[in-house]
Design a protein around this motif. Structure first.
Motif, short mmCIF file in Angstrom:
data_model
loop_
_atom_site.label_atom_id
_atom_site.label_comp_id
_atom_site.label_asym_id
_atom_site.label_seq_id
_atom_site.Cartn_x
_atom_site.Cartn_y
_atom_site.Cartn_z
N GLU A 9 38.71 -24.84 -13.74
CA GLU A 9 39.82 -23.80 -14.05
C GLU A 9 39.26 -22.46 -13.88
OE1 GLU A 9 42.52 -24.27 -17.31
OE2 GLU A 9 42.80 -26.50 -16.81
N ILE A 13 40.39 -19.92 -10.94
CA ILE A 13 40.79 -18.43 -10.85
C ILE A 13 40.09 -17.53 -10.26
CG2 ILE A 13 41.39 -16.75 -12.71
CD1 ILE A 13 41.95 -18.94 -14.56
N ALA A 17 41.14 -15.34 -7.08
CA ALA A 17 41.01 -13.83 -7.10
C ALA A 17 40.20 -13.45 -5.94
CB ALA A 17 40.37 -13.32 -8.37
#
Length: 284
Positions: A9, A13, A17
């Motif tokens: 995870e 992320i 980004a």
């Protein structure tokens, strides 16, 4: 990673980004490039507008100055008696030139207006023959000889504005006379396969260096504009009239007008029909 986020995870992320950041950089770069291109286009447009306004001022100033100077000389009585007639001729001829230039300026600003078309169905080739026939003596008087290489039985029926089409012919044919050494031979042909009207001459032609922007207002191929007639705005008007009809025009040493069906004219016709229907309803 204990009680924290799973490793996958975190990578997701971070990846998201990075992806968003890259999109931001791309958008920022594209925005900067578009802004730069917009500024270049705006600068070029401002330059052309400035040249256009200077050209307009020059085209009006030249004949107007001549009229004022010659009129003042006549008023002051400094003109010899045997030269008075010549002075009046110069004043008159420059008045005609001034009138034509003003009319060309006005037409350039109004050609795009709604409702300017007076559309009729007719034979464009017969219109070409008629125009040349009516003006033939003028061409001969100016040492210009027109060779109409269109067979007598050739026809092309379409819907067009006869007055505007006559202005196109006037400009293209008369400019062959104004901007060439005399005598000059002018050729008018019809390509039935491509539905194309072709006009050219055996003179100097349009210089290569201005062909990319020859359709812009106030463009001239001559070093001096003094005494020019129907110059500068003429080709801009020609192109606009042709495009208003939905046709195409190009120049490759010859002026070629490709005549085709016009969506704009059809729409205009529909508007005219609708207006007639409305008027009929009002009267009933």
């Amino acid at each position: 990673m204990g009680n924290g986020f799973p490793y996958s995870e975190v990578l997701f992320i971070l990846g998201g980004a990075v992806y968003i950041f890259l999109i931001y950089l791309i958008i920022k770069r594209l925005t900067r490039r578009l802004k730069l291109e917009f500024n270049l286009i705006k600068a070029e447009e401002n330059k052309r507008q400035s040249m256009f306004l200077r050209g307009l001022a020059h085209d009006v100033k030249t004949p107007l100055s001549t009229i004022i100077t010659y009129s003042k000389a006549l008023e002051d009585g400094i003109v010899k008696e045997n030269e008075v007639g010549d002075y009046y001729k110069v004043i008159y001829s420059n008045g005609i030139i001034l009138k034509e230039r003003v009319e060309n300026m006005l037409s350039l600003t109004t050609l795009g207006d709604e409702g300017i078309f007076s559309i009729e169905e007719g034979d464009v080739l017969e219109e070409v023959r008629r125009f040349i026939g009516e003006n033939y003596s003028w061409f001969v008087k100016n040492d210009a000889f027109i060779n109409v290489e269109i067979s007598d039985d050739a026809k092309f029926i379409t819907k067009y504005d006869k007055k505007l089409f006559a202005r196109v012919l006037e400009n293209l044919l008369q400019n062959r006379v104004y901007h060439n050494n005399k005598p000059v031979n002018i050729f008018v042909e019809w390509d039935n396969k491509d539905k194309m009207l072709i006009i050219y001459d055996d003179g100097v032609g349009v210089p290569e260096k201005i062909r990319d922007y020859m359709w812009d207002p106030m463009v001239t191929g001559e070093e001096s504009r003094t005494g020019e007639k129907l110059r500068g705005i003429g080709l801009a008007n020609v192109k606009r009239i042709v495009e208003l009809h939905g046709w195409d025009i190009e120049y490759d040493g010859k002026f070629k007008i490709k005549i085709k069906n016009d969506i704009k004219i059809k729409r205009q016709k529909n508007k005219i029909i609708k207006n007639k229907k409305r008027n009929n309803k009002k009267t009933t």
